[in-house]
Scaffold this active site. Sequence first.
Site, PDB file in Angstrom:
ATOM      1  N   ASP A 110      -5.872  65.954   3.329  1.00  0.00           N
ATOM      2  CA  ASP A 110      -6.937  64.984   3.129  1.00  0.00           C
ATOM      3  C   ASP A 110      -6.230  63.653   3.344  1.00  0.00           C
ATOM      4  O   ASP A 110      -5.370  63.273   2.537  1.00  0.00           O
ATOM      5  CB  ASP A 110      -7.490  65.076   1.697  1.00  0.00           C
ATOM      6  CG  ASP A 110      -8.601  64.069   1.459  1.00  0.00           C
ATOM      7  OD1 ASP A 110      -8.437  62.907   1.869  1.00  0.00           O
ATOM      8  OD2 ASP A 110      -9.616  64.429   0.862  1.00  0.00           O
ATOM      9  N   HIS A 111      -6.546  62.964   4.443  1.00  0.00           N
ATOM     10  CA  HIS A 111      -5.693  61.819   4.794  1.00  0.00           C
ATOM     11  C   HIS A 111      -5.741  60.703   3.746  1.00  0.00           C
ATOM     12  O   HIS A 111      -4.851  59.868   3.692  1.00  0.00           O
ATOM     13  CB  HIS A 111      -5.990  61.305   6.213  1.00  0.00           C
ATOM     14  CG  HIS A 111      -7.221  60.469   6.332  1.00  0.00           C
ATOM     15  ND1 HIS A 111      -8.481  60.989   6.407  1.00  0.00           N
ATOM     16  CD2 HIS A 111      -7.380  59.131   6.377  1.00  0.00           C
ATOM     17  CE1 HIS A 111      -9.363  60.016   6.499  1.00  0.00           C
ATOM     18  NE2 HIS A 111      -8.719  58.868   6.484  1.00  0.00           N
TER      19      HIS A 111
ATOM     20  N   HIS B 173     -12.539  63.103   0.131  1.00  0.00           N
ATOM     21  CA  HIS B 173     -11.851  61.833  -0.141  1.00  0.00           C
ATOM     22  C   HIS B 173     -12.197  61.267  -1.526  1.00  0.00           C
ATOM     23  O   HIS B 173     -11.319  60.881  -2.289  1.00  0.00           O
ATOM     24  CB  HIS B 173     -12.205  60.787   0.921  1.00  0.00           C
ATOM     25  CG  HIS B 173     -11.931  61.235   2.327  1.00  0.00           C
ATOM     26  ND1 HIS B 173     -10.908  62.082   2.648  1.00  0.00           N
ATOM     27  CD2 HIS B 173     -12.548  60.946   3.496  1.00  0.00           C
ATOM     28  CE1 HIS B 173     -10.909  62.295   3.952  1.00  0.00           C
ATOM     29  NE2 HIS B 173     -11.898  61.622   4.487  1.00  0.00           N
TER      30      HIS B 173
HETATM   31  C1  BG6 Z   1     -12.952  60.915   7.912  1.00  0.00           C
HETATM   32  C2  BG6 Z   1     -14.432  61.057   8.174  1.00  0.00           C
HETATM   33  O1  BG6 Z   1     -12.491  61.984   7.128  1.00  0.00           O
HETATM   34  O2  BG6 Z   1     -12.717  59.696   7.220  1.00  0.00           O
HETATM   35  C3  BG6 Z   1     -14.960  59.871   8.960  1.00  0.00           C
HETATM   36  O3  BG6 Z   1     -14.669  62.265   8.890  1.00  0.00           O
HETATM   37  C4  BG6 Z   1     -14.596  58.575   8.277  1.00  0.00           C
HETATM   38  O4  BG6 Z   1     -16.366  59.963   9.142  1.00  0.00           O
HETATM   39  C5  BG6 Z   1     -13.108  58.536   7.938  1.00  0.00           C
HETATM   40  O5  BG6 Z   1     -14.929  57.506   9.150  1.00  0.00           O
HETATM   41  C6  BG6 Z   1     -12.769  57.347   7.073  1.00  0.00           C
HETATM   42  O6  BG6 Z   1     -11.383  57.240   6.980  1.00  0.00           O
HETATM   43  P1  BG6 Z   1     -10.690  55.823   6.739  1.00  0.00           P
HETATM   44  O7  BG6 Z   1      -9.237  56.149   6.645  1.00  0.00           O
HETATM   45  O8  BG6 Z   1     -11.059  54.969   7.926  1.00  0.00           O
HETATM   46  O9  BG6 Z   1     -11.266  55.292   5.479  1.00  0.00           O
END
Ligand code: BG6
Length: 508
Positions: free
Chosen positions: A197-198, A260
């Site tokens: 989960d990034h 997230h």
């Molecule tokens: C991803 C989603 O996991 O996270 C996207 O699939 C979203 O829809 C993105 O835009 C948001 O990531 P960050 O790092 O830009 O907040």
Amino acid sequence: MSTDLGMGEALENPFAELDGSTRHSGPLALVIFGASGDLTARKLLPALAHLAARRALDPAVNIVGVARTEMGDEDFRKLARDCVPSPSPAWETICARGRYIQGDYGHPDTFSKLKDVLAQLETEQTGSGNRLYYLATIPEMFPVVAEALGEHGLASEEHGFARLVIEKPFGRDLQSAEQLDASVHKYFSESQVYRIDHYMGKETVQNVLALRFANAIFEPIWNRRYVDHVQVTVAESLGVEHRGGFYETAGALRDIVQNHVMQVLTLTLMEPPGGDAESIRDEKMKVLRSMEIPTPAQVATSVVRAQYDRGWVGGKEVPGYREEEGVSPQSKTETFFAMKLLVDNWRWSGVPLYVRTGKRLPRRFTEVAMQFQRVPHLPFVGSNASQLGANALVLRIQPDEGITLRFGAKVPGQEFRLRTVSMDFSYGGAFLEETPDAYERLLLDAMVGDPTLFIRSDEVRHAWQVVDPVLESYADPAFPLARYVAGTWGPPEAEALLRSEGRIWGIL
Ligand code: BG6
């Protein structure tokens, strides 16, 4: 041959090396499934190039791309080299040995070829049997690839480690998540699986741990006796871009909240962990287990879903969601989602957690805000003190990374007037280092075998358990889908959700 790089063991204490600067991948083969895709080009290859540039990648790392797209080794090498404007010599060396396998994930030949290529690279070049497989394909292919790897003996750890990195989404509900797990666990044990989960790789998300557990002043007030409520906002100004087709099958709840938002919440609410890497995941898991699973009646009153209509964002007119490419004109997929959650445990019982996320909101920001209770008595007769806002601590996760503490102060002058002021910590101002991308951190963690920031199978299951009743309510055609104009903060229904409890969104 050792099944461990030896470096993972030094990471017993998860707080020991949070900057990753002294870590090193060791020799290994990194196999990327979905090598011609968007995630590989936009995130994975640039992250690897940066790791190589700062010497965190061993020169004996071999990158093997697998995908259906017609491409040769040379094309893949060029794709990898050109993913950063100025490739370092270390990255050029790794790219020059890159290999590409064109094939169907459902066909055994693809995996026989992969097996041969890996055997060749490992005997001729690295002498190491360590393998990291990265699933960057469409989610439907995750079980197909995981099982095929196992069937071809590629999940075996006899000659080195074999780790499987899986991108989200981990299923689309509890049942499909369990099916995915069953496929993955057929040949890979849980300790071989690294679910990404990034958000967990973001510096500021990890800073929630530092703030809470490296400081003495916050923890005593971090509970139901002092906290009135918590808000988590993940706001995006972008729409669905070119991912309309995918987004139609997801929606904001599946895309952002199940993963997230839940992850950020667990770090915010968990108990202090012990000293080893696994204990963080244990504590996160306890929060998820204590989260109230909403009844249909609760879903009806505590959830708002909505979709954006045509509007203006950042001075540009943008189409409505139903006008986006790949989106059905009758679509009921939500691009905005808000919900009240509760955690039933000793520390948080009765403290509402309000979460919201949306696309095409006025600006991009992610933050966690704790609003504290008001003082029991204001000893300022005849002043404006009763109009003062409550104290709040806001953890700004992006883009303006930092922390803000909001409190009341006396306005200079003869009268006793009070005003809310802010004390600000800004990441950019305090640290001169550039923040590494989340994928850099997580890729290196997987390479050195540190699972702390990855999502365990039980966490995924419990997060779906909380979300599933909401998805089930969506099946009722009468379940409302509110509308909002692109470039606004969502539908009035989201405001009403908090107003009915005497609160408002956006503490600052
Ligand atoms: C991803 C989603 O996991 O996270 C996207 O699939 C979203 O829809 C993105 O835009 C948001 O990531 P960050 O790092 O830009 O907040």
